[in-house]
Design a protein around this motif. Sequence first.
Motif, PDB file in Angstrom:
ATOM      1  N   ARG A   1       0.849  -1.199   0.000  1.00 48.20           N
ATOM      2  CA  ARG A   1       0.000   0.000   0.000  1.00 48.20           C
ATOM      3  C   ARG A   1       0.881   1.244   0.000  1.00 48.20           C
ATOM      4  O   ARG A   1       1.907   1.296   0.694  1.00 48.20           O
ATOM      5  N   GLY A   2       0.495   2.241  -0.783  1.00 44.28           N
ATOM      6  CA  GLY A   2       1.226   3.497  -0.799  1.00 44.28           C
ATOM      7  C   GLY A   2       1.136   4.180  -2.143  1.00 44.28           C
ATOM      8  O   GLY A   2       0.476   3.703  -3.070  1.00 44.28           O
ATOM      9  N   ASP A   3       1.810   5.347  -2.259  1.00 43.40           N
ATOM     10  CA  ASP A   3       1.894   6.026  -3.543  1.00 43.40           C
ATOM     11  C   ASP A   3       2.633   5.142  -4.541  1.00 43.40           C
ATOM     12  O   ASP A   3       3.548   4.395  -4.169  1.00 43.40           O
ATOM     13  N   LEU A   4       2.252   5.249  -5.808  1.00 39.07           N
ATOM     14  CA  LEU A   4       2.840   4.384  -6.828  1.00 39.07           C
ATOM     15  C   LEU A   4       4.358   4.506  -6.864  1.00 39.07           C
ATOM     16  O   LEU A   4       5.071   3.493  -6.895  1.00 39.07           O
ATOM     17  N   GLN A   5       4.876   5.713  -6.851  1.00 40.32           N
ATOM     18  CA  GLN A   5       6.321   5.883  -6.942  1.00 40.32           C
ATOM     19  C   GLN A   5       7.047   5.297  -5.741  1.00 40.32           C
ATOM     20  O   GLN A   5       8.153   4.775  -5.865  1.00 40.32           O
ATOM     21  N   VAL A   6       6.418   5.369  -4.575  1.00 37.46           N
ATOM     22  CA  VAL A   6       7.013   4.750  -3.386  1.00 37.46           C
ATOM     23  C   VAL A   6       7.066   3.237  -3.564  1.00 37.46           C
ATOM     24  O   VAL A   6       8.083   2.589  -3.275  1.00 37.46           O
ATOM     25  N   LEU A   7       5.975   2.647  -4.046  1.00 39.24           N
ATOM     26  CA  LEU A   7       5.949   1.197  -4.239  1.00 39.24           C
ATOM     27  C   LEU A   7       6.979   0.758  -5.276  1.00 39.24           C
ATOM     28  O   LEU A   7       7.553  -0.329  -5.170  1.00 39.24           O
ATOM     29  N   LEU A   8       7.219   1.597  -6.280  1.00 38.08           N
ATOM     30  CA  LEU A   8       8.157   1.228  -7.340  1.00 38.08           C
ATOM     31  C   LEU A   8       9.614   1.392  -6.933  1.00 38.08           C
ATOM     32  O   LEU A   8      10.505   0.830  -7.580  1.00 38.08           O
ATOM     33  N   THR A   9       9.879   2.143  -5.874  1.00 35.20           N
ATOM     34  CA  THR A   9      11.274   2.456  -5.529  1.00 35.20           C
ATOM     35  C   THR A   9      11.696   2.018  -4.135  1.00 35.20           C
ATOM     36  O   THR A   9      12.889   1.957  -3.851  1.00 35.20           O
ATOM     37  N   ASP A  10      10.768   1.702  -3.257  1.00 32.63           N
ATOM     38  CA  ASP A  10      11.112   1.370  -1.873  1.00 32.63           C
ATOM     39  C   ASP A  10      11.911   0.063  -1.825  1.00 32.63           C
ATOM     40  O   ASP A  10      11.404  -1.003  -2.165  1.00 32.63           O
ATOM     41  N   PRO A  11      13.191   0.122  -1.379  1.00 30.81           N
ATOM     42  CA  PRO A  11      14.006  -1.107  -1.346  1.00 30.81           C
ATOM     43  C   PRO A  11      13.470  -2.141  -0.361  1.00 30.81           C
ATOM     44  O   PRO A  11      13.749  -3.335  -0.512  1.00 30.81           O
ATOM     45  N   ALA A  12      12.700  -1.723   0.644  1.00 31.51           N
ATOM     46  CA  ALA A  12      12.168  -2.666   1.623  1.00 31.51           C
ATOM     47  C   ALA A  12      11.155  -3.621   1.007  1.00 31.51           C
ATOM     48  O   ALA A  12      10.855  -4.673   1.582  1.00 31.51           O
ATOM     49  N   LEU A  13      10.619  -3.252  -0.170  1.00 31.33           N
ATOM     50  CA  LEU A  13       9.618  -4.099  -0.822  1.00 31.33           C
ATOM     51  C   LEU A  13      10.241  -5.131  -1.764  1.00 31.33           C
ATOM     52  O   LEU A  13       9.520  -5.902  -2.391  1.00 31.33           O
ATOM     53  N   ALA A  14      11.556  -5.158  -1.839  1.00 32.38           N
ATOM     54  CA  ALA A  14      12.223  -6.092  -2.753  1.00 32.38           C
ATOM     55  C   ALA A  14      11.865  -7.539  -2.432  1.00 32.38           C
ATOM     56  O   ALA A  14      11.802  -8.387  -3.328  1.00 32.38           O
ATOM     57  N   ARG A  15      11.608  -7.831  -1.160  1.00 34.63           N
ATOM     58  CA  ARG A  15      11.294  -9.217  -0.766  1.00 34.63           C
ATOM     59  C   ARG A  15       9.970  -9.701  -1.348  1.00 34.63           C
ATOM     60  O   ARG A  15       9.690 -10.902  -1.342  1.00 34.63           O
TER      61      ARG A  15
ATOM     62  N   GLU B   1       8.985  -9.057  -4.550  1.00 35.89           N
ATOM     63  CA  GLU B   1       8.995  -8.962  -6.012  1.00 35.89           C
ATOM     64  C   GLU B   1       8.594 -10.261  -6.710  1.00 35.89           C
ATOM     65  O   GLU B   1       8.167 -10.234  -7.869  1.00 35.89           O
ATOM     66  N   SER B   2       8.707 -11.393  -6.029  1.00 36.42           N
ATOM     67  CA  SER B   2       8.292 -12.660  -6.636  1.00 36.42           C
ATOM     68  C   SER B   2       6.946 -13.146  -6.086  1.00 36.42           C
ATOM     69  O   SER B   2       6.492 -14.243  -6.434  1.00 36.42           O
ATOM     70  N   ALA B   3       6.296 -12.341  -5.247  1.00 33.18           N
ATOM     71  CA  ALA B   3       5.039 -12.754  -4.612  1.00 33.18           C
ATOM     72  C   ALA B   3       3.840 -12.394  -5.476  1.00 33.18           C
ATOM     73  O   ALA B   3       3.926 -11.554  -6.384  1.00 33.18           O
ATOM     74  N   TRP B   4       2.706 -13.049  -5.195  1.00 36.14           N
ATOM     75  CA  TRP B   4       1.430 -12.576  -5.710  1.00 36.14           C
ATOM     76  C   TRP B   4       1.069 -11.324  -4.921  1.00 36.14           C
ATOM     77  O   TRP B   4       1.118 -11.314  -3.683  1.00 36.14           O
ATOM     78  N   ILE B   5       0.688 -10.267  -5.626  1.00 41.23           N
ATOM     79  CA  ILE B   5       0.543  -8.949  -5.002  1.00 41.23           C
ATOM     80  C   ILE B   5      -0.889  -8.437  -5.089  1.00 41.23           C
ATOM     81  O   ILE B   5      -1.537  -8.516  -6.142  1.00 41.23           O
ATOM     82  N   GLN B   6      -1.358  -7.893  -3.967  1.00 41.41           N
ATOM     83  CA  GLN B   6      -2.544  -7.049  -3.930  1.00 41.41           C
ATOM     84  C   GLN B   6      -2.066  -5.651  -3.574  1.00 41.41           C
ATOM     85  O   GLN B   6      -1.556  -5.429  -2.469  1.00 41.41           O
ATOM     86  N   ALA B   7      -2.184  -4.735  -4.503  1.00 37.15           N
ATOM     87  CA  ALA B   7      -1.660  -3.386  -4.307  1.00 37.15           C
ATOM     88  C   ALA B   7      -2.801  -2.388  -4.131  1.00 37.15           C
ATOM     89  O   ALA B   7      -3.797  -2.440  -4.852  1.00 37.15           O
ATOM     90  N   THR B   8      -2.628  -1.487  -3.185  1.00 36.14           N
ATOM     91  CA  THR B   8      -3.575  -0.391  -2.980  1.00 36.14           C
ATOM     92  C   THR B   8      -2.814   0.917  -3.130  1.00 36.14           C
ATOM     93  O   THR B   8      -1.877   1.187  -2.363  1.00 36.14           O
ATOM     94  N   LEU B   9      -3.193   1.708  -4.124  1.00 30.98           N
ATOM     95  CA  LEU B   9      -2.522   2.984  -4.389  1.00 30.98           C
ATOM     96  C   LEU B   9      -3.236   4.102  -3.640  1.00 30.98           C
ATOM     97  O   LEU B   9      -4.470   4.201  -3.682  1.00 30.98           O
TER      98      LEU B   9
ATOM     99  N   LEU C   1       3.337  -1.226 -12.157  1.00 33.23           N
ATOM    100  CA  LEU C   1       3.579  -2.111 -11.017  1.00 33.23           C
ATOM    101  C   LEU C   1       4.167  -3.445 -11.462  1.00 33.23           C
ATOM    102  O   LEU C   1       5.067  -3.994 -10.813  1.00 33.23           O
ATOM    103  N   ARG C   2       3.662  -3.978 -12.558  1.00 30.20           N
ATOM    104  CA  ARG C   2       4.108  -5.298 -12.984  1.00 30.20           C
ATOM    105  C   ARG C   2       5.539  -5.294 -13.514  1.00 30.20           C
ATOM    106  O   ARG C   2       6.136  -6.365 -13.654  1.00 30.20           O
ATOM    107  N   ARG C   3       6.090  -4.127 -13.798  1.00 33.16           N
ATOM    108  CA  ARG C   3       7.510  -4.101 -14.171  1.00 33.16           C
ATOM    109  C   ARG C   3       8.377  -4.480 -12.983  1.00 33.16           C
ATOM    110  O   ARG C   3       9.434  -5.097 -13.142  1.00 33.16           O
ATOM    111  N   ARG C   4       7.942  -4.096 -11.779  1.00 32.63           N
ATOM    112  CA  ARG C   4       8.691  -4.487 -10.577  1.00 32.63           C
ATOM    113  C   ARG C   4       8.113  -5.740  -9.925  1.00 32.63           C
ATOM    114  O   ARG C   4       8.862  -6.597  -9.460  1.00 32.63           O
ATOM    115  N   PHE C   5       6.782  -5.818  -9.890  1.00 32.06           N
ATOM    116  CA  PHE C   5       6.089  -6.947  -9.260  1.00 32.06           C
ATOM    117  C   PHE C   5       5.298  -7.682 -10.344  1.00 32.06           C
ATOM    118  O   PHE C   5       4.108  -7.402 -10.547  1.00 32.06           O
TER     119      PHE C   5
END
Length: 388
Positions: A273-287, A289-297, A310-314
Amino acid sequence: MRILHTSDWHLGRSFHREGMLGHQAVYVDHLLDVVEHEQVDLVVVAGDVYDRALPPVDAVRLADETFARLAASRAQVVVTSGNHDSAHRLGFGSRLIDAAGVFIRTDAATVGVPVLLEDRHGQVAVYGLPYLDPDTLREPWGLPGRSHEAALGEAMSRVRADLDGRPGARSVVLAHAFVAGGEPSESERDISVGGVSLVPTALFDGIDYTALGHLHGRHTLTDTIRYSGSPLAYSFSEARHRKGSWLVDLDATGLRAAEFVDAPVPRPLARIRGDLQVLLTDPALARHESAWIQATLTDDTRPLQAMEQLRRRFPHTLVLAFEPTAHRDSATPTAPTQGRSDHEITLDFVADLRRVPATDAEAAVLLEACDACCDDPDVDTLLTAGAG
């Protein structure tokens, strides 16, 4: 006696359009490995073998293969039907299949007739209670009320009446119900009748082990009453569930121990969950990247091509929702529609949804769409002239 308690396989189910049959087959391999490596004597499946009453052919094929492999294993098997199963289809040929050591119990009329097994301590009576529909059973069973508690209470009365004639026998009950103390997830089908679905744990007092099905999360309601949960996650509400089966040991006096055996995880689930740019750049979300994702912008303005970005990273993003951080003013009156063109109303809708007006190019496309849906192709001629 060593028992492996599983339930809610939901063979044939998909996960947000992702096919799960291959992952379900991997779980079956795991199940057979546990039976052999842990020297399991009895496998109990507490309902919802299939995801729907008329399952797809591939799901039936997997179930057939699974039961054949279990019949050839060291364990005997007791299976009951759940609210997703067709009792008649799942129970077809059950009297013949009994001879193979796979006991499929789908008939409410036989709830008081156990599968009788033996170990070095004596007899174990296993009662398979299929999903019990109160509406169907109210008249034939003379139930005092229209509730799951009434139906299950009558079934347990029949179980106890049989147990009274088996002094010294230990007892195992399979039941598919919503028992008080469990926590539902988003992937179970509502079984409430008149708004009531819960049944109390007291219905199972005195039973050495009660193997529950229906809820998709594992739960220990008491030492002797447990949900195994589904072996796979079927909704993002299950992202934090631990999936698997209960390995239960009965000794001469009843339950001796219960240990949870983890199932293989085909792909982890994550909610971000978060702003799109934060989700695309936050290094803490790297774990994730291979998961099934439910994203809330939470962007105040709905980003363009958000899913593609989003799918470029996740790459396994399945669900996308928008919840702007800035709260809309609920007191703002809705603009009247009387006397206004369809095009004007559509432009207001876009501005309200995205919180920014449509561009000139977007407005032109919306005008064409409005004209295409209108009986009079010249209805917005003046607006077209004005736009020019």
